[in-house]
Design a protein around this motif. Structure first.
Motif, PDB file in Angstrom:
ATOM      1  N   VAL A 534       0.272  11.693  -1.206  1.00 55.46           N
ATOM      2  CA  VAL A 534      -0.657  12.642  -0.572  1.00 55.46           C
ATOM      3  C   VAL A 534      -1.511  13.389  -1.600  1.00 55.46           C
ATOM      4  N   HIS A 535      -1.018  13.493  -2.824  1.00 60.59           N
ATOM      5  CA  HIS A 535      -1.759  14.213  -3.863  1.00 60.59           C
ATOM      6  C   HIS A 535      -2.769  13.332  -4.588  1.00 60.59           C
ATOM      7  N   ALA A 536      -2.812  12.032  -4.282  1.00 60.84           N
ATOM      8  CA  ALA A 536      -3.634  11.078  -5.027  1.00 60.84           C
ATOM      9  C   ALA A 536      -5.121  11.360  -4.852  1.00 60.84           C
ATOM     10  N   ASP A 537      -5.889  11.069  -5.889  1.00 65.53           N
ATOM     11  CA  ASP A 537      -7.346  11.221  -5.814  1.00 65.53           C
ATOM     12  C   ASP A 537      -7.961  10.192  -4.872  1.00 65.53           C
ATOM     13  N   LEU A 538      -7.357   9.012  -4.849  1.00 63.05           N
ATOM     14  CA  LEU A 538      -7.843   7.948  -3.975  1.00 63.05           C
ATOM     15  C   LEU A 538      -6.647   7.200  -3.426  1.00 63.05           C
ATOM     16  N   LYS A 546      -6.350  -7.134   2.427  1.00 61.82           N
ATOM     17  CA  LYS A 546      -7.686  -6.536   2.376  1.00 61.82           C
ATOM     18  C   LYS A 546      -7.562  -5.019   2.443  1.00 61.82           C
ATOM     19  N   ILE A 547      -8.596  -4.336   1.976  1.00 59.00           N
ATOM     20  CA  ILE A 547      -8.629  -2.883   2.073  1.00 59.00           C
ATOM     21  C   ILE A 547      -9.079  -2.510   3.485  1.00 59.00           C
ATOM     22  N   ALA A 548      -8.158  -1.906   4.227  1.00 55.73           N
ATOM     23  CA  ALA A 548      -8.463  -1.521   5.607  1.00 55.73           C
ATOM     24  C   ALA A 548      -8.998  -0.096   5.677  1.00 55.73           C
ATOM     25  N   GLU A 549      -8.516   0.782   4.801  1.00 57.17           N
ATOM     26  CA  GLU A 549      -8.961   2.177   4.771  1.00 57.17           C
ATOM     27  C   GLU A 549      -8.966   2.653   3.319  1.00 57.17           C
ATOM     28  N   ARG A 550      -9.813   3.627   3.041  1.00 55.52           N
ATOM     29  CA  ARG A 550      -9.824   4.236   1.711  1.00 55.52           C
ATOM     30  C   ARG A 550     -10.300   5.676   1.805  1.00 55.52           C
ATOM     31  N   GLY A 551      -9.785   6.490   0.855  1.00 59.47           N
ATOM     32  CA  GLY A 551     -10.154   7.899   0.830  1.00 59.47           C
ATOM     33  C   GLY A 551      -8.995   8.719   0.304  1.00 59.47           C
ATOM     34  N   ASN A 552      -9.142  10.053   0.281  1.00 61.85           N
ATOM     35  CA  ASN A 552      -8.005  10.895  -0.086  1.00 61.85           C
ATOM     36  C   ASN A 552      -7.175  11.177   1.162  1.00 61.85           C
ATOM     37  N   LEU A 556      -8.318  10.274   5.080  1.00 64.90           N
ATOM     38  CA  LEU A 556      -7.623   9.224   5.819  1.00 64.90           C
ATOM     39  C   LEU A 556      -7.021   9.755   7.117  1.00 64.90           C
ATOM     40  N   LEU A 557      -6.549  10.998   7.101  1.00 61.84           N
ATOM     41  CA  LEU A 557      -6.054  11.589   8.351  1.00 61.84           C
ATOM     42  C   LEU A 557      -7.170  11.687   9.387  1.00 61.84           C
ATOM     43  N   GLU A 565      -1.456   7.300  11.680  1.00 62.24           N
ATOM     44  CA  GLU A 565      -0.327   7.024  12.570  1.00 62.24           C
ATOM     45  C   GLU A 565       0.992   6.975  11.799  1.00 62.24           C
ATOM     46  N   THR A 566       0.969   6.329  10.640  1.00 58.40           N
ATOM     47  CA  THR A 566       2.195   6.211   9.846  1.00 58.40           C
ATOM     48  C   THR A 566       2.625   7.562   9.304  1.00 58.40           C
ATOM     49  N   TYR A 567       1.664   8.351   8.831  1.00 58.01           N
ATOM     50  CA  TYR A 567       1.989   9.664   8.263  1.00 58.01           C
ATOM     51  C   TYR A 567       2.593  10.577   9.332  1.00 58.01           C
TER      52      TYR A 567
END
Length: 580
Positions: A534-538, A546-552, A556-557, A565-567
């Protein structure tokens, strides 16, 4: 004799010692003739009643001197031939080990551990016997046979010699047939030994799983089946092997019979004396060893040839990951850019259309379902596998242009499957730098929240962890593996699901320590528990390679996708645990 040509490099390397040993062997073969000659002379003097005390003393003295000389010479040839052969074992074992160290993971996926161990032990031993006992047998048998036959022919009777060696061509044909059969069956025996070795290694490594499932009887039965197959194959090989000596002795026996018949006739005609016949029979007895050595030599040569081919077959396999021909200077930590068009293991596609960038000092989180390709991305950066479709850049340079050692020196890697050596806790943590002080080791142990656990152990940091860390819990093994990587303070730290076996409180403490102590350094974390990133920059969410989602975390929330959903599900699970 193809195996001799293949090993000629070693014989040239040790030619001085081999020449000394061969010279000593030749002198022993010559001195071996002396006792029989002296005995024949004494017998003839006894028969003619001309033996004197001085003559007997000279005869006994000659026997003693010959024995002492042969004693010393045998020591010399053993130390210069048999002892030298162990150098070949050392060289080949080192080559194998260095080759193993250079190979990529795909090599070890195709070759089982037990099989590789069999090459480094049983096959090496077969080569050592060839370079020692094989060379000795060939030289000794050849020189002894030639010198003995020459002496028998010119000093006693060439007619008796020809008659005595009549059975030998038939013996050569028989031993040649047995040699071919032995070669074929020994190759199968070596394969059976590898299978048995692998079964033992696998069973011992998985003993905890076997017992936990109550599968001991079935595993024992499976081992007995492999053991029985190896026994049957070795027995089949031994049938041909065991025929060598009897076959040789049979033909030698024929030579004795022919010699006695012809020798008796020659004595009656006065062509030879009784002493000469005794000497001749003694020389014929000396020929037994060369004849026996033919069988031994066939056997050991065939075994050595099979083993050399097995070893060389491994050494000829190139690594999938090659060093650059003109490497760039050692890299510094900087921008890492993934440009992956596609990546597959053999024919199984794993990654596709992956593009992202990591700036120096950033923390990156890789999450997603099991099998999404998270670990594969890390292995590409470590160059455990090479990317063919696309490129991976470090400071705008393809990582293939850097030396493997230079590239990996930047990184500290904690894999999913932690491996601890059968050493002390301190030795495991300081594996990458054995010069670390105990204080440095203790500091990193506190950083990964394992210091208190170690202090509670009877011998503290001197505690032996057992093979693969069998005496530790899963969480303790994970934290020790993290300490081993972090104690080097790497510019790029890679944690591949390395917090899965610790509780949420310990995980939070470790993550906070990493954030404080790794300012300005790059950290890549893969995790199934999203609280670790959760603290990651990316954060990258991978699905089906494949990359389905990206962001901090916050971005992403807001996307309300897999990450959200997973979080939320994991947060509910944690609340339930806390209430419980």
């Amino acid at each position: 004799m193809g195996i001799i040509r293949k090993l000629w490099w070693f014989f040239k390397l040790e030619k001085k010692r081999y020449l000394i040993g061969i010279a000593a062997l030749c002198l022993v073969s010559l001195l071996n003739l002396l006792p029989a000659y002296i005995m024949g002379q004494v017998i003839d003097q006894i028969a003619s009643r001309s033996l004197t005390g001085l003559g007997l003393l000279f005869g006994v003295g000659g026997l003693v001197l010959a024995a002492l000389a042969m004693y010393g010479l045998r020591y010399i040839w053993r130390m210069n031939i048999l002892a030298t052969s162990y150098h070949l074992g050392k060289i080949m074992r080192a080559r194998l080990f260095e080759h193993f160290m250079q190979m990529s993971p795909s090599f070890f996926q195709k070759h089982r551990t037990g099989d590789l161990m069999a090459h480094a032990t049983n096959d090496i031993n077969a080569l050592t016997r060839l370079a020692g006992g094989g060379v000795m047998s060939f030289v000794d048998a050849t020189v002894t046979a030639l010198v003995t036959l020459f002496t028998m022919s010119f000093l006693i009777s060439w007619k008796m010699t020809i008659i005595a060696i009549l059975p030998l061509p038939f013996m050569a044909m028989t031993t040649s047939f047995l040699g071919r059969r032995t070669h074929e069956n020994f190759k199968a025996s070596q394969a059976a030994f590898s299978e048995l070795n692998n079964k033992v290694q696998e069973s011992v490594a998985g003993i905890k799983v076997t017992k936990s499932f109550g599968y001991q009887e079935q595993e024992t039965a499976a081992f007995q089946q492999v053991n029985q197959a190896a026994y049957k194959q070795n027995l089949k090989t031994m049938r041909y092997d065991a025929l060598f000596n009897p076959a040789v002795l049979f033909f030698v026996g024929l030579s004795y019979v022919l010699t006695l018949l012809v020798g008796s006739h020659f004595i009656a005609q006065g062509q030879v004396t009784l002493g000469q016949l005794v000497t001749f029979m003694t020389y014929l007895d000396l020929l037994v060893w060369p004849l026996m050595a033919i069988g031994f030599l066939f056997n050991i040569t065939q075994r050595g040839a099979v083993s050399y081919d097995r070893i060389q077959g491994l050494l000829d396999i190139p690594s999938d990951v090659q060093e650059p021909s003109q490497p760039l200077p050692a890299p510094r930590n900087g921008t890492i850019r993934y440009e992956v068009e596609s990546f597959a293991y053999e024919t199984i596609p794993v990654l596709e259309a992956i593009q992202f960038q990591i700036e120096k000092g950033q923390t990156i989180g890789l999450v997603g379902p099991t099998g999404a390709g998270k670990t594969s991305l890390l292995k590409l950066l470590l160059r455990e596998y090479d990317l063919e479709q696309g490129q991976l850049l470090l400071n705008q340079q393809n990582i293939k242009q850097y030396r493997l050692a230079d590239l990996r020196a930047l990184m500290g890697y904690v894999p999913q499957d932690q491996f601890l050596f059968a050493a002390t806790i301190a030795e495991n943590i300081s594996f990458g730098n054995p010069t670390l002080t105990l204080q440095q080791i203790q500091e990193v142990a506190k950083l990964v929240q394992v210091y208190e656990d170690i202090q509670d152990m009877p011998e503290g940091f001197a505690t032996l962890v057992g093979e693969k860390g069998i005496s530790l819990s899963g969480g303790q093994k994970q934290r020790l593996a993290m300490a081993r990587a972090m104690v080097l303070n790497p510019e790029i730290l890679i944690l591949d699901d390395s917090l899965s076996a610790v509780d949420a409180k310990t995980e939070h403490a470790i993550i906070e320590n990493i954030k404080k102590n790794r300012v300005g350094k790059t950290t890549i974390i893969t995790a199934h528990r999203l609280s670790a990133v959760v603290h990651a920059d990316l954060i990258l969410v991978l699905e089906d390679g494949k990359i389905a989602e990206r962001g901090n975390h916050q971005e992403l929330l807001e996307q309300k996708g897999w990450y959200y959903e997973t979080y939320m599900l994991q947060q509910l699970e944690m609340e339930d645990e806390n209430e419980g």
